[in-house]
Design a protein around this motif. Structure first.
Motif, PDB file in Angstrom:
ATOM      1  N   HIS A  20      42.468  28.884  45.778  1.00 24.89           N
ATOM      2  CA  HIS A  20      43.645  29.435  46.128  1.00 24.89           C
ATOM      3  C   HIS A  20      44.504  30.213  45.196  1.00 24.89           C
ATOM      4  N   ARG A  21      44.580  29.403  43.943  1.00 24.70           N
ATOM      5  CA  ARG A  21      45.530  29.777  42.925  1.00 24.70           C
ATOM      6  C   ARG A  21      45.023  30.899  42.162  1.00 24.70           C
ATOM      7  N   ARG A  22      43.518  30.837  41.788  1.00 27.51           N
ATOM      8  CA  ARG A  22      42.864  31.911  41.083  1.00 27.51           C
ATOM      9  C   ARG A  22      43.307  33.256  41.455  1.00 27.51           C
ATOM     10  N   PRO A  23      43.093  33.737  42.624  1.00 30.02           N
ATOM     11  CA  PRO A  23      43.384  35.134  43.024  1.00 30.02           C
ATOM     12  C   PRO A  23      44.721  35.309  42.790  1.00 30.02           C
ATOM     13  N   LEU A  24      45.473  34.454  42.850  1.00 28.31           N
ATOM     14  CA  LEU A  24      47.206  34.710  42.647  1.00 28.31           C
ATOM     15  C   LEU A  24      47.413  35.254  41.187  1.00 28.31           C
ATOM     16  N   LEU A  25      46.691  34.650  40.297  1.00 25.80           N
ATOM     17  CA  LEU A  25      46.699  34.861  38.950  1.00 25.80           C
ATOM     18  C   LEU A  25      45.915  36.237  38.491  1.00 25.80           C
ATOM     19  N   MET A  26      44.909  36.495  39.178  1.00 22.63           N
ATOM     20  CA  MET A  26      43.967  37.408  38.736  1.00 22.63           C
ATOM     21  C   MET A  26      44.587  38.764  38.946  1.00 22.63           C
ATOM     22  N   CYS A  42      36.676  33.626  33.025  1.00 22.57           N
ATOM     23  CA  CYS A  42      38.085  33.778  32.671  1.00 22.57           C
ATOM     24  C   CYS A  42      38.751  34.735  33.540  1.00 22.57           C
ATOM     25  N   ILE A  43      39.882  34.502  34.020  1.00 24.21           N
ATOM     26  CA  ILE A  43      40.758  35.330  35.179  1.00 24.21           C
ATOM     27  C   ILE A  43      41.080  36.842  34.484  1.00 24.21           C
ATOM     28  N   ALA A  44      41.149  36.588  33.190  1.00 26.71           N
ATOM     29  CA  ALA A  44      41.667  38.012  32.392  1.00 26.71           C
ATOM     30  C   ALA A  44      40.555  38.694  31.617  1.00 26.71           C
ATOM     31  N   GLY A  45      39.123  38.324  32.058  1.00 24.30           N
ATOM     32  CA  GLY A  45      37.997  39.028  31.132  1.00 24.30           C
ATOM     33  C   GLY A  45      37.902  40.456  31.511  1.00 24.30           C
ATOM     34  N   SER A  46      38.097  40.920  32.644  1.00 21.63           N
ATOM     35  CA  SER A  46      38.092  42.439  32.330  1.00 21.63           C
ATOM     36  C   SER A  46      39.265  43.014  31.927  1.00 21.63           C
ATOM     37  N   PHE A  47      40.600  42.434  31.962  1.00 17.52           N
ATOM     38  CA  PHE A  47      41.596  43.040  31.506  1.00 17.52           C
ATOM     39  C   PHE A  47      41.301  42.826  29.908  1.00 17.52           C
ATOM     40  N   SER A  48      40.819  41.904  29.254  1.00 19.66           N
ATOM     41  CA  SER A  48      40.529  41.598  27.892  1.00 19.66           C
ATOM     42  C   SER A  48      39.578  42.820  27.415  1.00 19.66           C
ATOM     43  N   ILE A  49      38.625  43.286  27.909  1.00 21.00           N
ATOM     44  CA  ILE A  49      37.812  44.384  27.562  1.00 21.00           C
ATOM     45  C   ILE A  49      38.560  45.716  27.436  1.00 21.00           C
ATOM     46  N   PHE A  50      39.302  45.768  28.510  1.00 21.82           N
ATOM     47  CA  PHE A  50      40.113  46.814  28.751  1.00 21.82           C
ATOM     48  C   PHE A  50      40.871  47.091  27.682  1.00 21.82           C
TER      49      PHE A  50
END
Length: 450
Positions: free
Chosen positions: A97-103, A394-402
């Motif tokens: 439940h929490r993961r999508p909130l952060l993503m 990693c929840i920020a994986g796509s943001f990291s490469i962006f």
């Protein structure tokens, strides 16, 4: 039980070898033991896999193999590091439940909206480097990634509160990498709380200050109740848990801590390696500049991130020096067979990301920096796994490469930099991450003429 080959090197010696030569150590282990090995921690088998089929086999098995959160008893990963209710301590339905909130803060329109700001922050900080002066790339990039992380997670851009949280995080990160603090993680009897007089006590003080700051921010923002804000903190204070109740202030505070740290630390290491390789290999740099110049003056950030060769270069950096080098653990709940070996309950499973990325059958000439491989072939999610796999990626994986693409494009398009040292950059190892030991020393040669 038939265990995979057991590593004979004592754990203490293995830790020393990793610290001294992380990539060489892992290369030697793979050469000697192959795709799957066991390290015994007391009576607990810890199995590392670097075979794509084996990785797929255990990551897709959610019946006998489950997510394993960080145990609070581990002295190197205390509850204080990430919060008792932080995302790395949650499991099962709560984690789901929490993961999508952060993503939410790292995807879709939110990510697009961050693009222009990433370019602005990068331009502001790189322009402060004096022409002809040497600087440490890691330190400069750390300023960029920390500022972006604070903006995305908390929504602070400037002012006294922004400066305070930035100072606290930078102090904490710097302290955790000091030799004295590193000693306290290896020798529990040195973990004495003497306030600022002891490494352990000072670390506890910094963490307490960060958590108190975050708690105050949560309470203040609840009073404001501004639905127009688009940062992670706003998402969490208006969110409800799986029972329909609002998240408590304490839980929101704990959930905020790690995304700032995680978004900043791994991203800085990857960007540092990115600047190194692009300036170490002239042909790569010239091809990148040609591609960037094709967009004309002041290109839209979304046009930049769509460039194929830029994407390939970033992927190759994440392949050759992944950060992190291992996934988080899974745990065997009931007897299961992986790659022909029978594993008993309690066995911990990790993906060895680095060794997977070094397989010659998947990546010919793996030691060579060849971005073209990502233009010629599409790799599976079990062959190229820079941000981990499954429900714990990693929840920020796509943001990291962006972010990597936009930071590099902003620097490369407008400024001429050069490496101070021409010899290969040595690697360091800390907390499961591979970093550039010198921080990559560079010199600014002024603005680039188009």
């Amino acid at each position: 039980m038939t265990l995979p080959p057991v590593l004979k090197t004592p754990l203490l010696l293995l830790g020393q070898q990793l610290a001294a030569n992380p990539l060489g150590c892992l290369d030697n282990i793979y050469k000697r033991y192959g795709d799957i090995i066991t390290i015994m921690s007391g009576s607990t088998p810890i199995v590392y896999v670097c075979n794509p089929l084996g990785i797929k086999q255990y990551l897709t098995n959610t019946k006998e193999i489950t997510i394993f959160g960080h145990p609070s008893g581990d002295p190197t990963i205390t509850v204080g590091h990430i919060g008792e209710k932080g995302i790395l301590h949650t499991n099962g339905l709560v984690h789901k439940h929490r993961r999508p909130l952060l993503m939410k803060a790292y995807h879709g329109e939110r990510m697009k909206a961050s693009g222009k700001r990433i370019c602005e922050v990068t331009e502001k900080i790189i322009s402060q480097q004096a022409s002809g002066k040497t600087f440490i790339a890691h330190e400069m990039l750390s300023q960029i990634t920390l500022q972006v992380a604070i903006e995305v997670v908390i929504g602070l851009r400037e002012g006294q509160r922004y400066e305070k949280i930035k100072h606290l995080y930078r102090s904490c990160i710097k302290h955790e990498k000091s030799p004295l603090f590193d000693l306290t993680t290896k020798l529990p009897f040195t973990q004495l709380d003497l306030g600022g007089l002891s490494p352990w006590g000072y670390h506890k003080y910094l963490l307490k200050e960060i958590f108190q700051f975050l708690y105050n921010e949560v309470q203040e923002r609840r009073k404001q109740a501004d639905f127009s804000r688009t940062d992670m903190l706003s998402d969490l204070i208006f969110a409800c848990d799986e029972t329909g109740k609002p998240l408590s202030d304490e839980e929101v505070r704990d959930l905020l801590f790690f995304p700032i740290l995680g978004s900043k630390d791994g991203a800085t290491h990857s960007l540092t390696w990115l600047l190194y390789w692009v300036h170490h290999l002239r042909d790569v740099r010239e091809r990148l500049l040609e591609e960037l110049d094709s967009l004309g003056e002041n290109p839209d950030p979304m046009s930049i991130v769509a460039l194929p060769y830029l994407n390939a270069v970033c992927n190759e950096v994440l392949r050759i020096y992944p950060s992190p080098m291992f996934t988080v653990a899974r745990i065997v709940e009931s007897p299961v067979e992986i790659m022909g070996y029978e594993l008993i309950p309690g066995t911990q499973l990790f993906t060895n990301i680095y060794s997977t990325h070094q397989r010659e059958d998947v990546y010919p000439e793996p030691k060579q920096f060849k971005p073209e491989r990502f233009l010629e072939k599409k790799f599976s999610a079990y062959e190229f796994i820079p941000f981990g796999g499954g429900a714990r990626s990693c929840i920020a994986g796509s943001f990291s490469i962006f972010q990597m693409k936009l930071v590099l494009a902003t620097i490369l398009s407008s400024y001429k930099l050069a490496l101070v040292n021409k010899q290969p950059e040595p690697q360091g190892y800390y907390d499961g991450q591979c970093y550039a030991k010198s921080g990559v020393k560079m010199v600014m040669h002024g603005q680039r003429k188009h």
